[in-house]
Write an enzyme that holds these catalytic residues in place. Structure first.
Site, short mmCIF file in Angstrom:
data_model
loop_
_atom_site.label_atom_id
_atom_site.label_comp_id
_atom_site.label_asym_id
_atom_site.label_seq_id
_atom_site.Cartn_x
_atom_site.Cartn_y
_atom_site.Cartn_z
N SER A 95 7.55 49.47 -42.29
CA SER A 95 6.77 49.37 -41.07
C SER A 95 6.48 47.94 -40.63
O SER A 95 6.29 47.67 -39.45
CB SER A 95 5.43 50.12 -41.23
N SER A 137 -4.16 44.87 -39.62
CA SER A 137 -3.38 45.50 -40.69
C SER A 137 -2.57 44.49 -41.49
O SER A 137 -2.59 44.52 -42.73
CB SER A 137 -2.47 46.58 -40.12
N LEU A 138 -1.85 43.60 -40.82
CA LEU A 138 -1.08 42.60 -41.56
C LEU A 138 -2.01 41.66 -42.32
O LEU A 138 -1.71 41.24 -43.44
CB LEU A 138 -0.19 41.80 -40.60
N HIS A 157 0.38 56.46 -35.28
CA HIS A 157 0.71 55.06 -35.50
C HIS A 157 0.26 54.53 -36.85
O HIS A 157 1.07 54.00 -37.61
CB HIS A 157 0.06 54.22 -34.39
N TRP A 192 8.25 46.34 -37.73
CA TRP A 192 8.03 46.88 -36.40
C TRP A 192 6.73 46.40 -35.76
O TRP A 192 6.46 46.71 -34.60
CB TRP A 192 8.03 48.42 -36.46
N GLY A 221 2.27 43.14 -32.39
CA GLY A 221 1.12 42.39 -31.89
C GLY A 221 0.88 41.07 -32.58
O GLY A 221 0.91 40.02 -31.96
N GLU A 227 -1.07 49.84 -45.83
CA GLU A 227 -1.45 51.05 -45.13
C GLU A 227 -1.69 52.24 -46.05
O GLU A 227 -2.44 53.15 -45.72
CB GLU A 227 -0.39 51.42 -44.09
N GLU A 248 -6.21 41.00 -28.33
CA GLU A 248 -5.78 42.39 -28.25
C GLU A 248 -7.02 43.27 -28.18
O GLU A 248 -8.16 42.78 -28.27
CB GLU A 248 -4.92 42.75 -29.47
N LYS A 272 12.34 51.91 -50.81
CA LYS A 272 13.01 53.17 -50.47
C LYS A 272 14.29 52.96 -49.67
O LYS A 272 15.21 53.77 -49.71
CB LYS A 272 12.03 54.03 -49.68
N ARG A 277 -8.50 51.15 -29.70
CA ARG A 277 -7.39 52.08 -29.51
C ARG A 277 -7.83 53.54 -29.39
O ARG A 277 -7.25 54.29 -28.62
CB ARG A 277 -6.39 51.94 -30.67
N HIS A 324 -1.44 55.31 -31.51
CA HIS A 324 -1.31 54.17 -30.60
C HIS A 324 -1.25 54.70 -29.17
O HIS A 324 -0.48 55.61 -28.86
CB HIS A 324 -0.05 53.36 -30.90
N ARG A 340 -8.86 51.45 -37.00
CA ARG A 340 -8.42 50.07 -37.26
C ARG A 340 -8.51 49.21 -36.01
O ARG A 340 -8.06 49.59 -34.94
CB ARG A 340 -6.98 50.08 -37.76
N GLY A 389 6.99 45.91 -47.80
CA GLY A 389 6.42 45.35 -46.58
C GLY A 389 5.58 44.13 -46.90
O GLY A 389 5.66 43.54 -47.98
#
Length: 838
Positions: free
Chosen positions: A53, A396-397, A356, A56, A59, A380, A125, A46, A295, A246, A391, A22
């Site tokens: 992830s 995260s990114l 999530h 996907w 945001g 993650e 967000e 894998k 969240r 989420h 979070r 990722g």
């Protein structure tokens, strides 16, 4: 402790092996070869290189790019979302280094949405108070980031990729340092089956663990492999109970399981609102940001509404956007909704929370290094301290980018040839893969958004049952994954059961409030052959405001650890000064007003803790308050005496007042009580001493106060000396057996023994006790004991002592009178703070 698997049939070598493909894993690989062009990096994934992830993520990436924004505001928003458990230096590193890491991502080919003038489009967000989210393809940011990184890796000849490979266990050398991994490659070719990778450094970037739940936004590969491997390798895992659910995942019906489509938070950022089945908005009044609240707040509000109405989903209403906005701003979500028969331009979207993101994971330092030398983690799978208990959206990114680059630099700067792998003789095992669905179902029912002690205990029992299987389990992908799922689920349930509060993403129905007094803390877990070892670690700021030099020197001279005292400050201030601050002082005192206040004794006594109080005033005000002492610890003071004067901003003075006085009055009360006992024993050889009956977290300070009052300290902890009591004698099978057991385990350690009868003394003396504690002896019995012992051991009298009888007991010839009341129930000395002018 390890996965049962065949021995490796092949071995390859690399400078660095990265497990995961990722944003975190590929950035480590790319940054490392940029810094070390001749290095060889092996990426193990894998699935195919583009799976995982990251693709996907809808945001975007949060970064301070607008002139009207600031790093301080991004840090503040992150800390608020993390509910007190973020590591401030880690957050600051992410926020300040984020824009540069994002620019390097764009240099690698990532293309983000721009306005007609060519400037990056910035959106908001949940939890963000500024527009700072960059996105790509409207709601396809992750897919664009993954595309760019995969293409960059394909162009780098120094990076080799092994796809369809499941990591198994860590290889360690004789010094315990990571030196590679074992893995299983699925498919055909020269590297089929189980193999090994030798490497100078191992980087875990395996993503999340959402598949431990029946319903999640995570892909099928997110089975917690990295966390499970780290646990088996002896690494520390932190705060895994904080799994973010989420709030808005497309509801596909009561029987739907597995990966569910995510409805991005950015939809609410553009103006969509949550409504229940009656069309009523329910986030208004719940939080100041309403539908854009963090969240955890939104997920809890949805679950409360579902419980109230008996429904199994609510709705996200974005009908006001119009079809054009849906198609251009959220094309992916629009297509997914239409695929399931929903037109979001005309119909509210049915949504419900689903697992999530894991805020906890493998504990790392600021360079991504775990507690196992040579083993790193990022993304993650890691707990860098950035997310705390919850979070913040689109961090995260950013975290993956920043800490991946930090790891690449640290690996290069600390390159070291590993030793040869040592044979792993620890017990192995596997879980029946048929247990997977049961594990997921139990986790969703009892350890999901809604948790309680009862539900968690029920899940715990079910997870224990899942270990048993009537057949031999063969080593294969399904059984390895099921074993990882069970390992991670067991840790999560244990931590969630122990954390008896509601904080961030962790919601206990039986403990519905946050408990800062006790649970402003982390839970660290390690795996041993005896099972899980969970350690409570109070959360403290790693970079506290420095103490005045004089205060730090005094604390050290008094035998106190300045860092430990600061930890007490942090805990006390967290209880006393919440996020809103001192609202009364802020409302009544003009900003910038300076004042001096006197710390005044309201009663006669002995003072203790002046250095502690001075340090707190300085720490709480970031050094803006300064103090002038009028007396010193251990001095006798009279009613009306000024002990210390404090000068600085009036708001800071009054905000810190109560916390400082709480410590000062308590410690001075102990010193005053001790001084009364010392006075009662004057002229005898006996000394007054304390016990371990102290308040949690204050033992060192309270024992210091006893010394200020003229007393002496007994044991600081259970490790200072062996103290054999009646229960130890019973458990060991006799006094002699107890003594022998202690001597074998701790040769040379002083041995004390507690007795409550005269006839117990001679056997104890025969065994060579250094000290005998006479529990609840009368004065006459104490005198007999002194004559019997005749100096062969020290004697302490304890239990039932009063000031009135103290001298009589002391005159028997005992060495010590132990008074637990000195620390656990001494009345506070009345001390006040008087503001005297500006």
């Amino acid at each position: 402790m390890r996965l049962t698997a065949p021995p490796p049939g092949w071995t390859v070598s690399a400078d660095v092996v990265v497990v995961g493909s990722g944003v975190a894993g590929l950035t480590v690989a790319l940054r490392h070869v940029e810094l070390a062009p001749h290095a060889r990096v092996l990426v193990v994934t894998k699935d195919v290189l583009s799976a995982g992830s990251t693709q996907w993520a809808q945001g975007g990436i949060a970064a301070v790019l607008d002139a009207g924004d600031s790093a301080a505001e991004h840090v503040s928003d992150t800390l608020l979302a993390g509910v007190g458990l973020c590591d401030v230096p880690a957050v600051q590193a992410m926020v300040t280094e984020g824009p540069g890491a994002l620019r390097r991502l764009m240099e690698r080919g990532a293309r983000f949405d721009r306005d007609p003038a060519g400037e990056l489009q910035l959106t908001r967000e949940g939890g963000h108070r500024r527009n700072r989210i960059v996105h790509a393809g409207g709601d396809a940011t992750g897919a664009e980031v993954q595309r760019a990184l995969v293409e960059a890796v394909r162009r780098a000849p120094e990076i080799e990729v092994i796809e369809h490979a499941l990591v198994l266990d860590l290889l360690k050398d004789a010094a315990g340092r990571a030196c590679g991994i074992t893995l299983h490659v699925m498919g055909e070719g020269a590297r089929d089956g189980v193999g090994a990778v030798r490497a100078n450094a191992v980087v875990l970037a395996t993503g999340g663990m959402g598949q431990i739940y029946a319903s999640t936004t995570n892909p099928l590969v997110s089975t917690g492999d990295g966390v499970a491997l780290a646990l088996r390798a002896g690494a520390t895992v932190r705060d895994v109970e904080f799994v973010q659910f989420h709030p808005t995942v497309l509801w596909l019906g009561p029987e739907a399981t597995g990966q569910q489509p995510l409805i991005s938070e950015a939809v609410r950022g553009e103006g969509a609102v949550l409504i229940d089945g009656n069309g009523e908005r329910f986030m208004t009044g719940v939080h100041e940001l309403a539908d854009l609240a963090p969240r955890d707040v939104v997920a809890k509000a949805i679950m409360r509404r579902l419980r109230e109405t008996g429904a199994d989903h609510v709705f996200l209403d974005g009908r006001g956007f119009g079809a054009d906005t849906w198609r251009t701003r959220f094309p992916t979500i629009y297509a997914v909704c239409r695929e399931h028969g929903i037109d979001p331009a005309k119909d509210p979207i049915p949504v419900a929370p689903a697992a999530h993101y894991a805020s906890g994971g493998v504990r790392t330092d600021l360079h991504g290094l775990t507690s196992v030398e040579g083993l790193y983690a990022c993304g993650e799978v890691a707990c860098t301290g950035v997310h705390g208990a919850n979070r913040l959206a689109s961090n995260s990114l950013l975290e993956g980018l920043v800490f991946a680059e930090r790891i690449a630099a640290h690996v290069l700067a600390h390159r070291r040839e590993p030793g040869e792998p040592v044979a792993d003789g620890r017990p192995g095992g596997l879980v029946d893969p048929r247990a997977r669905a049961r594990i997921q179902g139990h986790m969703s029912r009892g350890a999901g958004v809604l948790r309680s002690g009862e539900s968690l205990r029920e899940v715990g029992r079910a997870l224990l049952d899942a270990r048993w299987t009537p057949v031999t389990v063969e080593p294969r992908t399904e059984s390895w994954e099921a074993t990882n799922l069970l390992t991670v689920a067991s840790v999560l349930v244990s931590a969630a059961l122990r954390r008896e509060e509601t904080r961030g993403a962790h919601w206990r129905e039986d403990h519905p409030q946050a408990d800062d007094a006790w649970w402003l803390a982390h839970l660290d877990t390690e795996l041993s052959q005896e099972g899980l070892i969970m350690t409570y670690r109070p959360h403290t700021s790693p970079e506290p405001a420095p103490l005045p030099t004089r205060v730090e020197k005094e604390l050290i001279e008094a035998g106190l650890d300045p860092a430990g005292v600061v930890a007490v400050y942090e805990r006390a201030l967290a209880e006393d000064v919440w996020e809103a601050g001192d609202v009364t002082s802020a409302a009544t005192i003009p900003e910038g007003l300076l004042a001096t206040a006197d710390v005044v004794a309201r009663a006669d006594g002995v003072v203790a803790g002046l250095a502690v109080a001075e340090g707190l005033f300085a720490h709480a005000s970031q050094g803006r308050l300064t103090a002038e002492r009028r007396t010193e610890d251990g001095d006798r003071v009279r009613r009306g005496d000024v002990l210390m004067s404090v000068t600085g901003p009036a708001r800071d003075l009054l905000t810190a007042e109560r916390t400082a006085l709480n410590l000062l009055t308590h410690l001075s009360g102990i010193a005053t009580a001790t001084a009364r006992w010392v006075s009662a024993l004057e002229g005898t050889r006996a000394r007054v001493r304390d016990s371990r009956k102290t308040l949690p977290g204050l033992r060192a300070l309270e024992k210091y106060a006893v010394r200020c009052g003229g007393g002496v300290n007994h044991r600081m902890s259970l490790s200072d000396a062996a103290l054999i009591k009646d229960n130890h004698v019973v458990a060991a099978g006799g006094v002699a057996a107890a003594f022998q057991a202690v001597r074998r385990a701790n040769p040379g350690l002083p041995i004390e023994v507690e007795v409550d009868r005269i006839d117990q003394i001679e056997p104890v003396l025969a065994e060579g006790a250094d000290e005998i504690l006479l529990d609840n002896f009368t004065v006459e019995e104490t005198a007999r004991a002194v004559r019997l012992v005749a100096g062969r051991a020290r004697l302490e009298a304890s239990g039932g002592l009063t000031l009135e009888s103290a001298r009589d007991v002391a005159e028997t010839g005992v060495d010590y009178l132990a008074v637990g009341a000195l620390t656990h129930s001494a009345p506070a000395l009345d001390i006040a703070l008087d503001l005297r002018g500006s």
